[in-house]
Design an enzyme around this catalytic site. Structure first.
Site, PDB file in Angstrom:
ATOM      1  N   SER A  74       0.876  -1.229   0.153  1.00  9.81           N
ATOM      2  CA  SER A  74       0.037   0.141  -0.389  1.00  9.81           C
ATOM      3  C   SER A  74       0.763   1.799   0.515  1.00  9.81           C
ATOM      4  CB  SER A  74      -1.169   0.129   0.919  1.00  9.81           C
ATOM      5  OG  SER A  74      -1.676  -1.131   1.628  1.00  9.81           O
ATOM      6  N   ALA A  91      -4.688   0.709  -1.091  1.00 10.23           N
ATOM      7  CA  ALA A  91      -4.130  -0.304   0.032  1.00 10.23           C
ATOM      8  C   ALA A  91      -4.457  -1.496  -0.770  1.00 10.23           C
ATOM      9  CB  ALA A  91      -5.837  -0.257   0.045  1.00 10.23           C
ATOM     10  N   ASP A  92      -4.416  -2.547  -0.320  1.00  3.38           N
ATOM     11  CA  ASP A  92      -4.160  -3.402  -0.768  1.00  3.38           C
ATOM     12  C   ASP A  92      -5.141  -4.848  -0.057  1.00  3.38           C
ATOM     13  OD1 ASP A  92      -2.202  -5.566  -2.894  1.00  3.38           O
ATOM     14  OD2 ASP A  92      -1.762  -5.972  -0.601  1.00  3.38           O
ATOM     15  N   THR A  93      -5.129  -5.652  -0.451  1.00  2.00           N
ATOM     16  CA  THR A  93      -5.832  -6.852   0.124  1.00  2.00           C
ATOM     17  C   THR A  93      -5.127  -8.316   0.063  1.00  2.00           C
ATOM     18  OG1 THR A  93      -8.297  -5.937   0.054  1.00  2.00           O
ATOM     19  CG2 THR A  93      -8.051  -7.960   0.343  1.00  2.00           C
ATOM     20  N   SER A 128      -5.136  -3.993   3.961  1.00  2.00           N
ATOM     21  CA  SER A 128      -3.834  -2.717   4.446  1.00  2.00           C
ATOM     22  C   SER A 128      -4.497  -1.263   4.126  1.00  2.00           C
ATOM     23  CB  SER A 128      -2.268  -3.023   4.334  1.00  2.00           C
ATOM     24  OG  SER A 128      -2.193  -2.479   3.042  1.00  2.00           O
TER      25      SER A 128
END
Length: 209
Positions: A74, A91-93, A128
């Protein structure tokens, strides 16, 4: 279980006049519609960053190793020239199952393998978020726990139909929680928006606090 973990907070927020979402995800844009953000997608080599930080944090418990790695991805997305009085949101998943990261599937066979592995088990989804301004950063990650029902034969046709969706390859872990048949999921612990891709309540709180 705690579902929210701080990673870094530094500097001081200036008055915010504009919001920019550093993501091409329509789901994240929809979740942040109350901010009316501009959209600006950044391109980074996520897998190279993932490999580097998973090694760097190798002594951490796996789920937090992934969470901190997620935070670094992120942060990398927000490594751009910034304007004054503007909040940048990236963001990151990641999906974690049996101490493995389930990224976007490479093909339909891999998607099927991933998806079937959830039944009768619990997995975790980590998202995140990096909130960043010129002289401010607040990066954190949230965890949600998802338990699928035990598999039974009547679900086969429903699973096959779901896996035929054209956009399944674009989703970490080969699914979007908002698209699933309600017969699949037995329990969710934590913020469902973590699974969708952005823990909105926590983002809003950190922006306005």
């Amino acid at each position: 279980m705690n579902y929210i973990y701080d990673f870094i907070e530094t500097g001081k927020k200036d008055p915010i006049e504009n919001y920019i979402l550093l993501s091409g995800s329509p789901r994240r844009a929809s979740l942040l519609s109350f901010l009316n953000p501009q959209i600006c997608k950044t391109n980074i080599d996520e897998r190279t960053i993932e490999k580097h930080y998973m090694e760097k944090y190798k002594n951490e418990e796996f789920i937090h190793r992934v969470g901190m790695t997620c935070c670094q991805i992120s942060r990398a997305k927000s490594n751009i020239e910034m304007e004054n009085n503007t909040m940048y949101i990236s963001a990151d998943t990641m999906v974690v199952m049996d101490d493995q990261i389930y990224n976007k599937p490479r093909n339909l066979d891999k998607a099927r393998q991933m998806f079937l592995s959830y039944f009768g088990k619990t997995h975790h989804v980590i998202t995140s978020v990096c909130l960043k301004m010129k002289d401010y950063e607040n990066t954190f990650y949230t965890i949600a726990e998802v338990e699928f029902v035990n598999f039974y034969e009547e679900l086969s046709s429903v699973i096959n139909e779901y896996l035929k969706e054209e956009n399944i390859m674009d989703k970490a872990g080969a699914y979007g929680i908002q698209d699933l048949d309600p017969r699949f999921v037995k329990r969710i612990s934590g913020d469902i928006n973590t699974i969708i891709g952005l823990p909105v309540a926590e983002v809003s709180y950190r922006i306005y606090k």
